[in-house]
Design a protein around this motif. Structure first.
Motif, PDB file in Angstrom:
ATOM      1  N   LEU A  11     -45.448  29.988  -4.192  1.00 44.24           N
ATOM      2  CA  LEU A  11     -44.368  30.622  -4.343  1.00 44.24           C
ATOM      3  C   LEU A  11     -43.928  31.892  -3.652  1.00 44.24           C
ATOM      4  CD1 LEU A  11     -44.884  30.016  -8.461  1.00 44.24           C
ATOM      5  CD2 LEU A  11     -43.356  28.721  -6.829  1.00 44.24           C
ATOM      6  N   GLU A  17     -40.105  30.001  -5.001  1.00 45.68           N
ATOM      7  CA  GLU A  17     -39.416  29.672  -6.280  1.00 45.68           C
ATOM      8  C   GLU A  17     -38.132  29.698  -6.059  1.00 45.68           C
ATOM      9  OE1 GLU A  17     -38.232  33.081  -9.854  1.00 45.68           O
ATOM     10  OE2 GLU A  17     -40.461  33.138  -9.411  1.00 45.68           O
ATOM     11  N   ALA A  32     -44.863  22.478  -7.953  1.00 40.70           N
ATOM     12  CA  ALA A  32     -45.051  23.975  -7.540  1.00 40.70           C
ATOM     13  C   ALA A  32     -46.290  24.602  -7.708  1.00 40.70           C
ATOM     14  CB  ALA A  32     -43.939  25.007  -7.606  1.00 40.70           C
ATOM     15  N   ASP A  34     -49.307  27.744  -6.870  1.00 40.90           N
ATOM     16  CA  ASP A  34     -49.702  29.268  -6.344  1.00 40.90           C
ATOM     17  C   ASP A  34     -51.041  29.549  -6.554  1.00 40.90           C
ATOM     18  OD1 ASP A  34     -47.714  31.259  -4.857  1.00 40.90           O
ATOM     19  OD2 ASP A  34     -49.379  32.309  -5.978  1.00 40.90           O
ATOM     20  N   ILE A  40     -47.200  32.294 -11.106  1.00 42.25           N
ATOM     21  CA  ILE A  40     -46.990  31.182 -11.768  1.00 42.25           C
ATOM     22  C   ILE A  40     -46.365  31.423 -13.285  1.00 42.25           C
ATOM     23  CG2 ILE A  40     -48.126  29.057 -13.173  1.00 42.25           C
ATOM     24  CD1 ILE A  40     -48.005  28.842 -10.404  1.00 42.25           C
ATOM     25  N   ALA A  43     -42.706  32.551 -12.685  1.00 43.35           N
ATOM     26  CA  ALA A  43     -41.928  31.212 -12.408  1.00 43.35           C
ATOM     27  C   ALA A  43     -41.631  30.509 -13.560  1.00 43.35           C
ATOM     28  CB  ALA A  43     -42.749  30.535 -11.368  1.00 43.35           C
ATOM     29  N   ARG A  44     -42.589  30.487 -14.529  1.00 48.26           N
ATOM     30  CA  ARG A  44     -42.414  29.736 -15.932  1.00 48.26           C
ATOM     31  C   ARG A  44     -41.329  30.330 -16.733  1.00 48.26           C
ATOM     32  NH1 ARG A  44     -47.843  28.898 -15.880  1.00 48.26           N
ATOM     33  NH2 ARG A  44     -48.382  26.766 -16.112  1.00 48.26           N
ATOM     34  N   LEU A  53     -45.450  23.453 -12.778  1.00 49.76           N
ATOM     35  CA  LEU A  53     -46.126  24.601 -11.972  1.00 49.76           C
ATOM     36  C   LEU A  53     -47.458  24.422 -12.238  1.00 49.76           C
ATOM     37  CD1 LEU A  53     -43.722  27.355 -13.490  1.00 49.76           C
ATOM     38  CD2 LEU A  53     -43.979  26.444 -10.989  1.00 49.76           C
ATOM     39  N   HIS A  55     -51.478  26.499 -11.230  1.00 50.12           N
ATOM     40  CA  HIS A  55     -52.184  27.369 -10.765  1.00 50.12           C
ATOM     41  C   HIS A  55     -53.592  26.933  -9.902  1.00 50.12           C
ATOM     42  CE1 HIS A  55     -55.563  30.792 -10.948  1.00 50.12           C
ATOM     43  NE2 HIS A  55     -54.681  31.166  -9.994  1.00 50.12           N
TER      44      HIS A  55
END
Length: 135
Positions: A11, A17, A32, A34, A40, A43-44, A53, A55
């Motif tokens: 991201l 993002e 996505a 990261d 993360i 971004a959520r 998403l 991790h």
């Protein structure tokens, strides 16, 4: 034809993002991943819920394979990938440590090349999409 499945690896500092959002807005299914859990979480809050998403440690072969497997499990395939290499932390020219910069940049390049290799292998192993509706 179904919406294309796009994976965004990294991201970054909002670059990945923005890329994920753009593909989503263009009717792609987006996964996505990261290495940084706080990215993360951020971004959520910022991205549409339809974007998956994850991790994963994108600096390792295992972490990259986990991200690719996650996208495969969610979408059944990967049609394209965007790889956002990790960018070294901001620095000023007068305090730039060239050795640290070289090591960080080298790790970023190696991670991006490894990601390209693994994504390519995964995409070559999957069935091709039909060329038209009659295939």
């Amino acid at each position: 034809m179904a919406e294309p499945a796009t994976i965004v690896l990294g991201l970054g500092r909002e670059v990945g993002e923005a890329v994920a959002r753009r593909f989503h807005d263009d009717h792609h299914r987006v996964f996505a991943a990261d290495s940084n859990e706080s990215r993360i979480d951020k971004a959520r809050e910022a991205l549409p819920e339809a974007i998956t998403l994850s991790h994963c440690d994108l600096r390792t072969r295992l972490g990259l394979r986990n991200a690719l497997t996650g996208a495969d499990e969610v979408f059944g395939r990967i049609d394209q990938a965007v790889i956002t290499p990790q960018i070294p932390d901001a620095d000023t020219l007068d305090s730039l440590d060239e050795d640290v910069f070289d090591k960080t940049a080298g790790r970023s390049i190696r991670s991006a090349v490894l990601a390209m290799r693994l994504v390519t292998e995964r995409m070559l192993d999957q069935d091709a999409l039909p060329a038209n509706g009659s295939d």
